[in-house]
Design an enzyme around this catalytic site. Structure first.
Site, PDB file in Angstrom:
ATOM      1  N   ARG A  57       5.096  -9.420  -4.397  1.00  0.00           N
ATOM      2  CA  ARG A  57       5.019  -8.163  -3.631  1.00  0.00           C
ATOM      3  C   ARG A  57       2.709  -8.851  -3.412  1.00  0.00           C
ATOM      4  O   ARG A  57       3.043  -9.376  -3.457  1.00  0.00           O
ATOM      5  CB  ARG A  57       5.134  -6.916  -4.464  1.00  0.00           C
ATOM      6  CG  ARG A  57       5.441  -7.391  -5.475  1.00  0.00           C
ATOM      7  CD  ARG A  57       4.218  -7.917  -6.319  1.00  0.00           C
ATOM      8  NE  ARG A  57       2.943  -6.504  -6.973  1.00  0.00           N
ATOM      9  CZ  ARG A  57       1.590  -6.761  -6.698  1.00  0.00           C
ATOM     10  NH1 ARG A  57       1.411  -8.266  -6.523  1.00  0.00           N
ATOM     11  NH2 ARG A  57       0.778  -5.797  -6.981  1.00  0.00           N
ATOM     12  N   GLY A  58       2.646  -7.978  -2.496  1.00  0.00           N
ATOM     13  CA  GLY A  58       1.479  -8.285  -2.373  1.00  0.00           C
ATOM     14  C   GLY A  58       0.730  -8.052  -1.124  1.00  0.00           C
ATOM     15  O   GLY A  58       1.494  -9.272  -0.899  1.00  0.00           O
ATOM     16  N   ALA A  59      -0.567  -7.648  -0.731  1.00  0.00           N
ATOM     17  CA  ALA A  59      -0.228  -7.884   0.518  1.00  0.00           C
ATOM     18  C   ALA A  59      -0.699  -8.839   1.266  1.00  0.00           C
ATOM     19  O   ALA A  59       0.199  -9.935   2.016  1.00  0.00           O
ATOM     20  CB  ALA A  59      -1.927  -6.967   1.191  1.00  0.00           C
TER      21      ALA A  59
ATOM     22  N   ASP B  22      -3.792  -2.970   1.181  1.00  0.00           N
ATOM     23  CA  ASP B  22      -2.801  -3.244   2.211  1.00  0.00           C
ATOM     24  C   ASP B  22      -3.121  -2.928   3.918  1.00  0.00           C
ATOM     25  O   ASP B  22      -2.408  -3.337   4.326  1.00  0.00           O
ATOM     26  CB  ASP B  22      -1.688  -2.600   1.628  1.00  0.00           C
ATOM     27  CG  ASP B  22      -1.009  -2.711   0.672  1.00  0.00           C
ATOM     28  OD1 ASP B  22      -1.577  -2.053  -0.493  1.00  0.00           O
ATOM     29  OD2 ASP B  22      -0.681  -3.633   0.253  1.00  0.00           O
TER      30      ASP B  22
ATOM     31  N   ASN C 211      -4.255   1.176   0.171  1.00  0.00           N
ATOM     32  CA  ASN C 211      -3.507   0.497  -1.159  1.00  0.00           C
ATOM     33  C   ASN C 211      -2.987   1.319  -1.545  1.00  0.00           C
ATOM     34  O   ASN C 211      -2.903   2.741  -2.033  1.00  0.00           O
ATOM     35  CB  ASN C 211      -5.334   0.752  -1.796  1.00  0.00           C
ATOM     36  CG  ASN C 211      -5.074  -0.633  -3.371  1.00  0.00           C
ATOM     37  OD1 ASN C 211      -4.080  -1.732  -2.590  1.00  0.00           O
ATOM     38  ND2 ASN C 211      -5.217  -0.625  -3.963  1.00  0.00           N
TER      39      ASN C 211
HETATM   40  O1  MRU Z   1       3.358  -2.640  -3.881  1.00  0.00           O
HETATM   41  P1  MRU Z   1       3.145  -3.664  -4.030  1.00  0.00           P
HETATM   42  O2  MRU Z   1       2.972  -3.419  -5.494  1.00  0.00           O
HETATM   43  O3  MRU Z   1       3.010  -4.594  -2.806  1.00  0.00           O
HETATM   44  O4  MRU Z   1       1.114  -3.009  -3.670  1.00  0.00           O
HETATM   45  C1  MRU Z   1      -0.107  -3.854  -3.677  1.00  0.00           C
HETATM   46  C2  MRU Z   1      -1.248  -3.528  -3.582  1.00  0.00           C
HETATM   47  O5  MRU Z   1      -1.180  -2.149  -3.028  1.00  0.00           O
HETATM   48  C3  MRU Z   1      -2.227  -4.519  -4.113  1.00  0.00           C
HETATM   49  O6  MRU Z   1      -3.388  -3.442  -4.311  1.00  0.00           O
HETATM   50  C4  MRU Z   1      -2.585  -4.801  -2.379  1.00  0.00           C
HETATM   51  O7  MRU Z   1      -1.213  -5.031  -1.764  1.00  0.00           O
HETATM   52  C5  MRU Z   1      -3.685  -5.444  -2.275  1.00  0.00           C
HETATM   53  S1  MRU Z   1      -2.766  -7.372  -3.251  1.00  0.00           S
HETATM   54  C6  MRU Z   1      -4.238  -8.746  -2.308  1.00  0.00           C
END
Ligand code: MRU
Length: 339
Positions: free
Chosen positions: A46-48, A228, A238
């Site tokens: 997970r994470g963009a 995101d 985000n």
């Molecule tokens: O649902 P997730 O855990 O994928 O959400 C992640 C976030 O909101 C992060 O802040 C975002 O993706 C930036 S990661 C560098």
């Protein structure tokens, strides 16, 4: 030392299973685009930026396995809707596939694999640059607040928001970090605290509802989060809770920064209203890691992301420097200069 989030080994994608962290360190192996799409959907990864890198490898696997490449690309693109890095990586790999598909199969597969590896390595480099520019907003000694996990675990390594803290530490700064626990999936409590404490940072977890009170009682020098998807006008999507944090920061005069690579900007979205928001199963709210915390039939509303309006954003920290107001104009300029 933190284990790597994403590895490409023996022509297979291996992902650190983030659903189990920090209690178990286990890897999930993906050998096809389908398995990669499932891992993204189920939030193994997970994470963009991290899901963008994983999708790129997913399409390298699709090219190597044969079958309908465009279907595989569609499947990956449907795995999560908000983080634009996913679509950015899918488009980049798709263009390359179509430019090379008539070449001998071996050569086409080599090109696809090399591109995924390039996207992976580029992400780490980009995060280091974000860190370099971002650390300048932090004092020599101070405190900062972050939300969710925008760290090495959410990227190919180093992190965006957490990369800023890493760069500050490398520059000899002493920054105490507060991390919101980040309901409902607790990325702050489970992932950010684990990531930062593994790397020796001074990190304290607060419940999400504590953030405004923290700002009223302690000197917080900056709030830094990831993103995101960032619209052309500077509105930034985000993790849910980021918007409330930005409002609290404005009320208390705390600068609010978003740290993100240029691949997180989506100029096709004129404003935050155009950003697709992911809504997840209500069970995530009704239960806390499998333990019921409210009656099973309770109605819940569970958007996974929110949008922080640009008026609340002090600056967007990118690999090409910090973009400040007027955001729309300066975002356009920065992206044009990068081409
Ligand atoms: O649902 P997730 O855990 O994928 O959400 C992640 C976030 O909101 C992060 O802040 C975002 O993706 C930036 S990661 C560098």
């Amino acid at each position: 030392m933190l284990p790597e989030t994403i590895k490409w080994e023996d022509k297979k994608l291996t992902l650190l299973d983030q659903r189990l962290l920090p209690f178990e360190l286990r890897r999930v192996v993906c050998e096809s685009a389908e398995e990669t799409a499932r891992a993204i959907k189920e939030m193994v990864v997970r994470g963009a930026p991290a899901i963008g890198v994983a999708a790129a490898y997913g399409l390298a696997l699709a090219a190597a396995n044969g079958g309908d490449f465009d279907e595989a690309a569609k499947l990956l693109a449907a795995s999560r809707p908000t983080a634009v890095n996913l679509f950015w990586a899918v488009e980049r790999m798709k263009d390359l596939y179509h430019a090379n598909k008539d070449k001998p199969n071996d050569e086409m597969c080599r090109v696809m694999e090399a591109e995924a590896v390039k996207i992976h390595n580029e992400d780490i480099e980009i995060n280091r640059k974000i860190g370099f520019y971002g650390q300048s907003v932090l004092p020599r000694t101070g405190a900062a607040l972050t939300h969710c996990n925008a760290g090495a675990l959410a990227t190919a390594g180093y992190g965006t928001a957490l990369g800023v803290f890493r760069a500050a530490a490398e520059a000899g700064k002493e920054i105490k970090i507060f991390a919101d626990e980040t309901r409902p999936r607790l990325q702050g409590a489970l992932l950010t605290s684990f990531e930062l404490s593994s790397d020796g940072f001074d990190v304290t977890v607060i419940t999400d509802s504590t953030a405004a009170f923290l700002m009223s009682r302690r000197k917080i020098d900056a709030v830094i989060t990831g993103a995101d998807r960032i619209a052309a006008n500077g509105d930034a999507a985000n993790k849910i809770g980021t918007y409330s944090l930005a409002i609290a920061a404005r009320f208390h005069g705390v600068p609010f920064y978003v740290a993100a690579p240029l691949s997180t900007f989506d100029l096709k979205c004129a404003s935050g209203a155009d950003i697709p928001i992911e809504y997840r199963d209500g069970r995530e709210v009704r239960e806390l890691r499998g333990v019921k915390v409210m009656p099973e039939d309770t109605d819940v509303w569970n958007p996974s992301f929110d949008v922080t309006p640009r008026s609340l954003i002090t600056g967007i920290i990118t690999e090409r420097g910090i973009i400040r107001a007027p955001l729309a104009e300066n975002i356009k300029k920065t992206i044009e200069e990068d081409r």
